[in-house]
Scaffold this motif. Sequence first.
Motif, PDB file in Angstrom:
ATOM      1  N   GLY A   7      10.356  -3.913   3.329  1.00 55.08           N
ATOM      2  CA  GLY A   7      10.194  -4.959   2.330  1.00 55.08           C
ATOM      3  C   GLY A   7       9.626  -4.413   1.032  1.00 55.08           C
ATOM      4  O   GLY A   7       9.350  -3.216   0.898  1.00 55.08           O
ATOM      5  N   PRO A   8       9.438  -5.284   0.048  1.00 51.81           N
ATOM      6  CA  PRO A   8       8.949  -4.838  -1.258  1.00 51.81           C
ATOM      7  C   PRO A   8       7.449  -4.558  -1.242  1.00 51.81           C
ATOM      8  O   PRO A   8       6.681  -5.194  -0.528  1.00 51.81           O
ATOM      9  N   VAL A   9       7.053  -3.588  -2.046  1.00 50.31           N
ATOM     10  CA  VAL A   9       5.639  -3.236  -2.221  1.00 50.31           C
ATOM     11  C   VAL A   9       5.335  -3.288  -3.711  1.00 50.31           C
ATOM     12  O   VAL A   9       6.046  -2.664  -4.517  1.00 50.31           O
ATOM     13  N   ALA A  11      -0.439  -0.447   3.855  1.00 51.03           N
ATOM     14  CA  ALA A  11      -0.023  -0.482   5.269  1.00 51.03           C
ATOM     15  C   ALA A  11       1.500  -0.443   5.371  1.00 51.03           C
ATOM     16  O   ALA A  11       2.065   0.200   6.262  1.00 51.03           O
ATOM     17  N   ALA A  12       2.194  -1.128   4.452  1.00 54.84           N
ATOM     18  CA  ALA A  12       3.660  -1.115   4.442  1.00 54.84           C
ATOM     19  C   ALA A  12       4.176   0.293   4.141  1.00 54.84           C
ATOM     20  O   ALA A  12       5.146   0.758   4.763  1.00 54.84           O
ATOM     21  N   VAL A  13       3.532   0.994   3.210  1.00 54.61           N
ATOM     22  CA  VAL A  13       3.919   2.378   2.902  1.00 54.61           C
ATOM     23  C   VAL A  13       3.725   3.262   4.128  1.00 54.61           C
ATOM     24  O   VAL A  13       4.581   4.083   4.462  1.00 54.61           O
ATOM     25  N   GLN A  14       2.611   3.088   4.829  1.00 59.74           N
ATOM     26  CA  GLN A  14       2.360   3.876   6.042  1.00 59.74           C
ATOM     27  C   GLN A  14       3.441   3.614   7.093  1.00 59.74           C
ATOM     28  O   GLN A  14       3.910   4.544   7.760  1.00 59.74           O
ATOM     29  N   ARG A  15       3.837   2.344   7.240  1.00 55.20           N
ATOM     30  CA  ARG A  15       4.904   2.018   8.216  1.00 55.20           C
ATOM     31  C   ARG A  15       6.215   2.694   7.827  1.00 55.20           C
ATOM     32  O   ARG A  15       6.965   3.191   8.677  1.00 55.20           O
TER      33      ARG A  15
END
Length: 252
Positions: free
Chosen positions: A193-195, A231-235
């Motif tokens: 998804g977007p960050v 957290a999204a970047v880490q995923r």
Amino acid sequence: MYPHFQDAELENWHDFEVESRREIFALLRGIGEKNQLIRMLIKGESDVCVTSILEVDEAANAVYLDCSIDQEQNKRVLASRQVSFETTLDKVRILFGADQVEATTFEGNPAFRIAIPASLIRLQRREYYRIATPVTNPVRVLIPLPAELGGPTTFPLADISCGGISILDNKMILGNAIGKDYPDCRIELPEIGPVATALQVRNSLDLTLLNNKTNRRLGCEFINIPRGALAAVQRYITKLERERNARIAGLS
């Protein structure tokens, strides 16, 4: 609190901060038991002292450290209002600081003493590890440029880490952008998804390709990235690693 460490990943140091006294004590004790060398940096100075932990005394709230053989260096350490420390433990980078260093003795020899830090940073390898993003279907970041530069523009990513991204600006749209901040950027991470985050350009590299075209890569760091976005970047990094490992396993 950690002004001397200028790495991109430390812009988000609060995301890796350890505040549990029991955990801090265990980490410092482990550093001492393994005789890990510690870089000690005095605020406002460029020279680095090397020290090690002699003892961690939880009851006295004290960490005892080796002092330098250079007496002038010791005087500067004791006069400093802020000292930063950096070391590793089991391939994990550990950073902490002290507002005051005192002269003392340990087992009859001169030593330094600092208070057990209230917090420290623990940076595991993945947290500052960059991984290349796909070339065939590139990840893109939207940067809301002003109208005179063409308005909102998308740039393909070259790589990503939890500290920032590298983007390709082959049309030289951003020009000499080192040090510039770009708020409200949006990275579209496939299947994640977007960050949304602000970016600051930290470095620029021009490469001349075999066809004589120039390829410009800009290294950007995240500025005040929200925890959910990080957290999204880490995923996404974990997803890329799994895909890469699967490809390697398929080739073997």
